[in-house]
Scaffold this active site. Sequence first.
Site, PDB file in Angstrom:
ATOM      1  N   GLU A  12       6.725 -19.640 -50.522  1.00  0.00           N
ATOM      2  CA  GLU A  12       5.939 -18.658 -49.765  1.00  0.00           C
ATOM      3  C   GLU A  12       5.112 -19.346 -48.680  1.00  0.00           C
ATOM      4  OE1 GLU A  12       1.975 -17.111 -50.212  1.00  0.00           O
ATOM      5  OE2 GLU A  12       2.841 -15.546 -51.482  1.00  0.00           O
ATOM      6  N   SER A  53      -0.164 -18.817 -54.182  1.00  0.00           N
ATOM      7  CA  SER A  53       1.206 -18.888 -54.724  1.00  0.00           C
ATOM      8  C   SER A  53       2.069 -19.750 -53.806  1.00  0.00           C
ATOM      9  CB  SER A  53       1.835 -17.497 -54.791  1.00  0.00           C
ATOM     10  OG  SER A  53       1.083 -16.650 -55.604  1.00  0.00           O
ATOM     11  N   ARG A 112       6.079  -9.981 -48.828  1.00  0.00           N
ATOM     12  CA  ARG A 112       5.709 -11.264 -48.176  1.00  0.00           C
ATOM     13  C   ARG A 112       6.558 -11.530 -46.929  1.00  0.00           C
ATOM     14  NH1 ARG A 112       2.311 -10.418 -51.562  1.00  0.00           N
ATOM     15  NH2 ARG A 112       1.304 -11.978 -52.898  1.00  0.00           N
TER      16      ARG A 112
HETATM   17  P1  FAD Z   1      -2.951 -19.520 -41.848  1.00  0.00           P
HETATM   18  O1  FAD Z   1      -2.667 -20.299 -43.095  1.00  0.00           O
HETATM   19  O2  FAD Z   1      -3.887 -20.119 -40.875  1.00  0.00           O
HETATM   20  O3  FAD Z   1      -1.588 -19.163 -41.128  1.00  0.00           O
HETATM   21  C1  FAD Z   1      -0.499 -18.635 -41.853  1.00  0.00           C
HETATM   22  C2  FAD Z   1       0.654 -18.381 -40.880  1.00  0.00           C
HETATM   23  O4  FAD Z   1       0.291 -17.377 -39.958  1.00  0.00           O
HETATM   24  C3  FAD Z   1       0.998 -19.605 -40.020  1.00  0.00           C
HETATM   25  O5  FAD Z   1       2.385 -19.574 -39.763  1.00  0.00           O
HETATM   26  C4  FAD Z   1       0.210 -19.384 -38.735  1.00  0.00           C
HETATM   27  O6  FAD Z   1       0.786 -20.015 -37.615  1.00  0.00           O
HETATM   28  C5  FAD Z   1       0.299 -17.878 -38.619  1.00  0.00           C
HETATM   29  N1  FAD Z   1      -0.872 -17.251 -37.961  1.00  0.00           N
HETATM   30  C6  FAD Z   1      -2.149 -17.243 -38.401  1.00  0.00           C
HETATM   31  N2  FAD Z   1      -2.921 -16.499 -37.586  1.00  0.00           N
HETATM   32  C7  FAD Z   1      -2.110 -16.044 -36.600  1.00  0.00           C
HETATM   33  C8  FAD Z   1      -2.311 -15.215 -35.448  1.00  0.00           C
HETATM   34  N3  FAD Z   1      -3.506 -14.714 -35.135  1.00  0.00           N
HETATM   35  N4  FAD Z   1      -1.244 -14.944 -34.650  1.00  0.00           N
HETATM   36  C9  FAD Z   1      -0.020 -15.448 -34.934  1.00  0.00           C
HETATM   37  N5  FAD Z   1       0.223 -16.239 -35.991  1.00  0.00           N
HETATM   38  C10 FAD Z   1      -0.804 -16.521 -36.826  1.00  0.00           C
HETATM   39  N6  FAD Z   1      -1.720 -14.224 -50.084  1.00  0.00           N
HETATM   40  C11 FAD Z   1      -1.386 -12.991 -50.524  1.00  0.00           C
HETATM   41  O7  FAD Z   1      -0.578 -12.301 -49.899  1.00  0.00           O
HETATM   42  N7  FAD Z   1      -1.919 -12.485 -51.665  1.00  0.00           N
HETATM   43  C12 FAD Z   1      -2.804 -13.172 -52.425  1.00  0.00           C
HETATM   44  O8  FAD Z   1      -3.279 -12.685 -53.431  1.00  0.00           O
HETATM   45  C13 FAD Z   1      -3.180 -14.471 -51.988  1.00  0.00           C
HETATM   46  N8  FAD Z   1      -4.026 -15.229 -52.710  1.00  0.00           N
HETATM   47  C14 FAD Z   1      -4.351 -16.483 -52.302  1.00  0.00           C
HETATM   48  C15 FAD Z   1      -5.240 -17.245 -53.102  1.00  0.00           C
HETATM   49  C16 FAD Z   1      -5.600 -18.509 -52.699  1.00  0.00           C
HETATM   50  C17 FAD Z   1      -6.561 -19.306 -53.552  1.00  0.00           C
HETATM   51  C18 FAD Z   1      -5.095 -19.057 -51.489  1.00  0.00           C
HETATM   52  C19 FAD Z   1      -5.524 -20.419 -51.035  1.00  0.00           C
HETATM   53  C20 FAD Z   1      -4.205 -18.328 -50.713  1.00  0.00           C
HETATM   54  C21 FAD Z   1      -3.820 -17.031 -51.122  1.00  0.00           C
HETATM   55  N9  FAD Z   1      -2.909 -16.253 -50.380  1.00  0.00           N
HETATM   56  C22 FAD Z   1      -2.592 -14.980 -50.792  1.00  0.00           C
HETATM   57  C23 FAD Z   1      -2.283 -16.797 -49.156  1.00  0.00           C
HETATM   58  C24 FAD Z   1      -3.150 -16.637 -47.889  1.00  0.00           C
HETATM   59  O9  FAD Z   1      -4.485 -16.371 -48.214  1.00  0.00           O
HETATM   60  C25 FAD Z   1      -2.634 -15.514 -46.978  1.00  0.00           C
HETATM   61  O10 FAD Z   1      -1.298 -15.778 -46.606  1.00  0.00           O
HETATM   62  C26 FAD Z   1      -3.474 -15.360 -45.718  1.00  0.00           C
HETATM   63  O11 FAD Z   1      -3.081 -14.214 -44.996  1.00  0.00           O
HETATM   64  C27 FAD Z   1      -3.381 -16.564 -44.782  1.00  0.00           C
HETATM   65  O12 FAD Z   1      -4.351 -16.391 -43.770  1.00  0.00           O
HETATM   66  P2  FAD Z   1      -4.818 -17.610 -42.873  1.00  0.00           P
HETATM   67  O13 FAD Z   1      -5.705 -17.059 -41.817  1.00  0.00           O
HETATM   68  O14 FAD Z   1      -5.396 -18.677 -43.722  1.00  0.00           O
HETATM   69  O15 FAD Z   1      -3.430 -18.062 -42.253  1.00  0.00           O
HETATM   70  N1  EPU Z   2       2.503 -15.566 -65.683  1.00  0.00           N
HETATM   71  C1  EPU Z   2       3.019 -16.592 -66.444  1.00  0.00           C
HETATM   72  N2  EPU Z   2       2.478 -17.840 -66.296  1.00  0.00           N
HETATM   73  C2  EPU Z   2       1.450 -18.095 -65.446  1.00  0.00           C
HETATM   74  C3  EPU Z   2       0.922 -17.041 -64.666  1.00  0.00           C
HETATM   75  C4  EPU Z   2       1.476 -15.776 -64.804  1.00  0.00           C
HETATM   76  O1  EPU Z   2       3.950 -16.405 -67.231  1.00  0.00           O
HETATM   77  O2  EPU Z   2       1.033 -19.265 -65.354  1.00  0.00           O
HETATM   78  C5  EPU Z   2       3.101 -14.216 -65.808  1.00  0.00           C
HETATM   79  C6  EPU Z   2       2.306 -13.299 -66.726  1.00  0.00           C
HETATM   80  O3  EPU Z   2       3.241 -12.537 -67.459  1.00  0.00           O
HETATM   81  C7  EPU Z   2       1.587 -12.398 -65.768  1.00  0.00           C
HETATM   82  C8  EPU Z   2       2.555 -12.305 -64.600  1.00  0.00           C
HETATM   83  O4  EPU Z   2       3.160 -13.594 -64.552  1.00  0.00           O
HETATM   84  O5  EPU Z   2       1.319 -11.154 -66.317  1.00  0.00           O
HETATM   85  C9  EPU Z   2       1.911 -11.980 -63.256  1.00  0.00           C
HETATM   86  O6  EPU Z   2       0.876 -12.920 -62.985  1.00  0.00           O
HETATM   87  P1  EPU Z   2      -0.248 -12.612 -61.884  1.00  0.00           P
HETATM   88  O7  EPU Z   2      -0.829 -11.270 -62.122  1.00  0.00           O
HETATM   89  O8  EPU Z   2      -1.173 -13.778 -61.849  1.00  0.00           O
HETATM   90  O9  EPU Z   2       0.536 -12.478 -60.542  1.00  0.00           O
HETATM   91  P2  EPU Z   2       1.724 -13.301 -59.863  1.00  0.00           P
HETATM   92  O10 EPU Z   2       2.941 -12.448 -59.883  1.00  0.00           O
HETATM   93  O11 EPU Z   2       1.852 -14.656 -60.463  1.00  0.00           O
HETATM   94  C10 EPU Z   2       1.295 -12.293 -57.518  1.00  0.00           C
HETATM   95  C11 EPU Z   2       1.074 -12.777 -56.114  1.00  0.00           C
HETATM   96  C12 EPU Z   2      -0.361 -13.222 -55.916  1.00  0.00           C
HETATM   97  C13 EPU Z   2      -1.281 -12.044 -56.208  1.00  0.00           C
HETATM   98  C14 EPU Z   2      -1.038 -11.585 -57.642  1.00  0.00           C
HETATM   99  C15 EPU Z   2      -1.838 -10.353 -57.989  1.00  0.00           C
HETATM  100  C16 EPU Z   2       3.190 -13.569 -55.315  1.00  0.00           C
HETATM  101  C17 EPU Z   2       4.028 -14.737 -54.936  1.00  0.00           C
HETATM  102  N3  EPU Z   2       1.989 -13.847 -55.798  1.00  0.00           N
HETATM  103  O12 EPU Z   2       1.152 -13.423 -58.381  1.00  0.00           O
HETATM  104  O13 EPU Z   2      -0.514 -13.600 -54.554  1.00  0.00           O
HETATM  105  O14 EPU Z   2      -2.629 -12.395 -56.034  1.00  0.00           O
HETATM  106  O15 EPU Z   2       0.356 -11.262 -57.820  1.00  0.00           O
HETATM  107  O16 EPU Z   2      -1.266  -9.253 -57.390  1.00  0.00           O
HETATM  108  O17 EPU Z   2       3.627 -12.423 -55.159  1.00  0.00           O
HETATM  109  C18 EPU Z   2      -0.350 -15.433 -53.030  1.00  0.00           C
HETATM  110  O18 EPU Z   2       0.508 -14.785 -52.429  1.00  0.00           O
HETATM  111  O19 EPU Z   2      -0.753 -16.548 -52.625  1.00  0.00           O
HETATM  112  C19 EPU Z   2      -0.954 -14.885 -54.254  1.00  0.00           C
HETATM  113  C20 EPU Z   2      -1.864 -15.535 -54.976  1.00  0.00           C
END
Ligand code: FAD
Ligand code: EPU
Length: 335
Positions: free
Chosen positions: A331, A235, A161
Amino acid sequence: MQLQENISLKPYHTFNTQVTAKLFAAFSSFEQMQELLEYTTNSLLILGGGSNILFTKNFDGLVVKNELKGIELVKEDDEFYYVKAAAGEVWHQLVLYCINNHYQGIENLSLIPGCVGASPIQNIGAYGVEVKDIFYALEAYHIKEKKIVQFSLADCAFGYRESVFKGKYKNQFVILNVTFRLNKKPTYHISYGAIEAALQKMKITTLSAKAISDAVIQIRSSKLPNPAELPNAGSFFKNPIISSVQFEELKKVHPTLNGYNEHNQSKKISAAWLIEQSGWKGYRKNDVGCHSKQALVLINYGNATGKEIVDLSKAIITDVQNKFGITLQREVNII
Ligand code: FAD
Ligand code: EPU
């Protein structure tokens, strides 16, 4: 391109808090972007899909939404396809485009909200794959020096991240496009989490990028709230990385704690587990809460303010610190 004044940012970020921007515009060409950046280079926010942002106050500057579009295959060799996507493309659309064309390696990153341009900023990751694993290069515009700079994989200094764009180059560049290097021969990653179980449940016997994508979509949809229904930014905290020594000490007191090797001497542990053990999972007060299916996700149930969401995150940080001696890092980008 239209410059708007004092507009609500509620529709432009997935936490849906009620805040305004003093100035707002979307750009869909490089020239429009340059024109917009003439207004200010200081109080400036580049916005993609707004899925990793929490506004705590009105934005007293210019918000520019990146809507640069286009996906093209720019080259191929024996092993790889090189696909260049403009920053304003929706991430999941790129994933689907690659799967349909048999460009492989991106499928584990299905259904992550947001745009291509933000994907390298925090090196998005899910289900055992991070952007760094498929990244080839990017082009970014240096806002103050007014020039385009090329970044290689090494230049981006990707970590969990993390990247240079969250570190030493924070707010200095607009990412214009990203080129990904996708496999011709499949190397599937299915060992992470519940992917194998989901594939079995879906009765999939022949592995493919599409099948993995479907499994990831199924898992994500079962626990992550859809921001259109329950506003959130995924997250809220990072998973902490602690020393192996600290991990072993904690494990003695909390036998159900799991850790994954990060480097030789350190383990990554689950922030969701720490939060759940601290009693916050499913918590709700007024319009702010902690998701009942994934404790890492904070929710705006309606009219929560950014401050209320930050206050909840502070209370969680304090409790986890007191119970486990670990300080959670946020994050989400707090503005
Ligand atoms: P924004 O929220 O619009 O911007 C994020 C940051 O990047 C800001 O600082 C912004 O200024 C900057 N930025 C955006 N675009 C540009 C650009 N073109 N040039 C320079 N700076 C820029 N993230 C994960 O890593 N893994 C996950 O599994 C994951 N799951 C998610 C699930 C949900 C339900 C949600 C709501 C979010 C999740 N995220 C996850 C977080 C998010 O989706 C990612 O961080 C994504 O890359 C953000 O993209 P965005 O276009 O919405 O960025
Ligand atoms: N768990 C709990 N309680 C909960 C949820 C999860 O104890 O409420 C424990 C369980 O043991 C589970 C483990 O956490 O097995 C891992 O959970 P999960 O697979 O949901 O993943 P995470 O570690 O909680 C990370 C990323 C997610 C990404 C998933 C899948 C971060 C901060 N988050 O979550 O990214 O989608 O793994 O790879 O690394 C995001 O960045 O916004 C995001 C959603």
